[in-house]
Design a protein around this motif. Structure first.
Motif, mmCIF file in Angstrom:
data_model
loop_
_atom_site.group_PDB
_atom_site.id
_atom_site.type_symbol
_atom_site.label_atom_id
_atom_site.label_comp_id
_atom_site.label_asym_id
_atom_site.label_seq_id
_atom_site.Cartn_x
_atom_site.Cartn_y
_atom_site.Cartn_z
ATOM 1 N N HIS A 1 43.306 54.547 42.327
ATOM 2 C CA HIS A 1 43.994 53.182 42.243
ATOM 3 C C HIS A 1 43.768 52.781 40.691
ATOM 4 N N LYS A 2 45.089 52.293 40.205
ATOM 5 C CA LYS A 2 44.874 51.936 38.874
ATOM 6 C C LYS A 2 44.391 50.372 38.960
ATOM 7 N N ILE A 3 43.125 50.126 39.313
ATOM 8 C CA ILE A 3 42.475 48.770 39.595
ATOM 9 C C ILE A 3 41.345 48.910 39.089
ATOM 10 N N GLY A 4 41.019 47.831 38.159
ATOM 11 C CA GLY A 4 39.485 47.421 37.840
ATOM 12 C C GLY A 4 38.871 46.689 38.525
ATOM 13 N N LEU A 5 37.533 46.729 38.503
ATOM 14 C CA LEU A 5 36.746 45.774 39.113
ATOM 15 C C LEU A 5 36.149 44.512 38.394
ATOM 16 N N GLN A 6 36.038 43.446 38.892
ATOM 17 C CA GLN A 6 35.563 41.955 38.250
ATOM 18 C C GLN A 6 35.208 41.163 39.241
ATOM 19 N N ALA A 7 35.084 39.953 38.726
ATOM 20 C CA ALA A 7 34.676 38.904 39.645
ATOM 21 C C ALA A 7 35.767 38.176 40.275
ATOM 22 N N LYS A 8 37.006 38.078 39.601
ATOM 23 C CA LYS A 8 38.061 37.418 39.846
ATOM 24 C C LYS A 8 39.411 38.423 40.214
ATOM 25 N N ASP A 9 40.312 37.988 40.970
ATOM 26 C CA ASP A 9 41.547 38.909 40.963
ATOM 27 C C ASP A 9 42.502 38.336 39.613
ATOM 28 N N LYS A 10 42.989 39.125 38.870
ATOM 29 C CA LYS A 10 43.847 38.552 37.629
ATOM 30 C C LYS A 10 44.222 39.861 37.043
ATOM 31 N N VAL A 11 45.155 39.591 36.017
ATOM 32 C CA VAL A 11 45.699 40.502 35.081
ATOM 33 C C VAL A 11 45.181 40.262 33.709
ATOM 34 N N ASN A 12 44.515 40.781 33.165
ATOM 35 C CA ASN A 12 43.465 40.449 31.850
ATOM 36 C C ASN A 12 44.439 40.617 30.673
ATOM 37 N N THR A 13 43.903 40.168 29.334
ATOM 38 C CA THR A 13 44.758 40.231 28.488
ATOM 39 C C THR A 13 45.370 41.531 27.890
#
Length: 250
Positions: free
Chosen positions: A116-128
Motif C-alpha cells: 500500500h502506498k501509504i506512510g505511517l504518521q500520527a495523523k491522517d493527512k496528505v503531506n507537503t
C-alpha cells in the motif's frame, strides 16, 4: 536496568547508554530476519561506506513468537529493500508493506507481500510532498484488521517514528501489537542539538514507559557516531526491538 531509571530530563550521556543497552536476556530465542548488504552506500554526511540494512530482530520465545500460518506483519518503509518482508513470508506470515515514496515494489518470484502506498504518521493527512499518511489505527481499520493482533510491526520511516510511536500508545492500538522492530534516526546532529536529541529519545522511550520490554538494540551496521552532543557521542542509527509483556507472560 538502564532503561528503567531514565527520566524526561536525562542527560545526553544517559541517553547514549540507553540506546546502547541491548537487554538480550529478555528473549531466549532471538532471530534476525532479512538484511541486505550495500556497497558504498551514500550516507547523509556525504560519505560512502559499506552498510548492512534491513535486518530486524524478532523474539521467537513461546507465546510471543509469530505462529507460522497464523501471523500478521506490518512493515513500514519498504522502498528498495524488502528482504525482511520476504523472510517473514517464507516463515509463514501474512505480510503487508507500506511506503508512500514509491509506486510499487518490483517483487519477483512466488513470495509477495501486499503493498500500500501509504506512510505511517500520527495523523491522517496528505503531506507537503503529496504523500498519503495515516495513523496505525486508521490503517488497521482501512484493511479490516481493527480487531486483529499484529505479531510484528517494522518501522524504518526516516524520523517519522518520533510521531508515530507516541500516537500508537495514545490511540491504545499497542494493546494489539506483540512486537515492534524500529530503526531510530539521529541524522547530522551536533553539540547544539542536545535538546532535539533528548526530544527524540523521549518519544521512543514512551514505549518502555508504557510497558514494552526491549530485547535488542544494536547500532546500525555501518553507522558512524554522531558529532559530539554535549561532549558525548552516539551512533546515528539504532536497530531496536521490543515485545508486549501481556503476550509474553501468560
Amino acid at each position: 536496568m538502564l532503561s528503567g531509571g531514565l527520566s524526561d530530563s536525562a542527560k545526553p550521556l544517559d541517553i547514549a547508554r540507553w540506546h546502547a543497552w541491548n537487554n538480550f536476556g529478555a528473549c531466549r530465542n532471538l532471530k534476525f530476519f532479512g538484511g541486505r548488504f550495500w556497497k558504498e552506500w551514500l550516507f547523509p554526511d556525504g560519505k560512502r561506506r559499506d552498510y548492512m540494512d534491513g535486518h530486524k530482530a524478532v523474539c521467537l520465545d513461546e507465546h510471543i513468537r509469530p505462529v507460522s500460518g497464523n501471523c500478521l506483519v506490518y512493515s513500514f518503509g519498504v522502498k528498495d529493500n524488502w528482504s525482511f518482508e520476504d523472510a517473514l513470508i517464507e516463515y509463514g506470515c501474512e505480510v503487508y508493506g507500506f511506503d508512500p515514496t514509491i509506486e510499487e515494489p518490483e517483487q519477483t518470484g512466488e513470495r509477495r507481500f501486499i503493498f500500500h502506498k501509504i506512510g505511517l504518521q500520527a495523523k491522517d493527512k496528505v503531506n507537503t510532498k503529496g504523500w498519503h499518511m495515516k495513523s496505525l489505527r486508521s490503517i488497521m481499520t482501512l484493511l479490516g484488521h481493527g480487531n486483529r493482533i499484529i505479531d510484528v510491526i517494522k518501522m524504518d520511516i526516516e524520523q517519522s517514528e518520533y510521531e508515530a510511536a507516541p500516537n500508537m500508545i495514545d490511540s491504545g492500538v499497542t494493546a494489539q501489537i506483540k512486537q515492534i522492530a524500529l530503526e531510530t534516526h539521529n541524522f547530522l546532529m551536533s553539540r547544539q542539538d542536545s535538546q532535539n536529541y533528548r526530544f527524540k529519545y523521549q518519544q521512543i522511550y514512551k514505549l518502555e514507559k508504557h510497558g514494552f520490554i526491549r530485547f535488542s538494540s544494536q547500532a546500525g551496521m555501518g553507522s558512524d557516531r554522531l558529532n559530539e552532543i554535549a561532549n558525548i557521542s552516539d551512533f546515528f542509527i539504532y536497530e531496536m526491538a521490543w515485545y508486549n509483556p501481556k503476550f509474553y507472560f501468560v
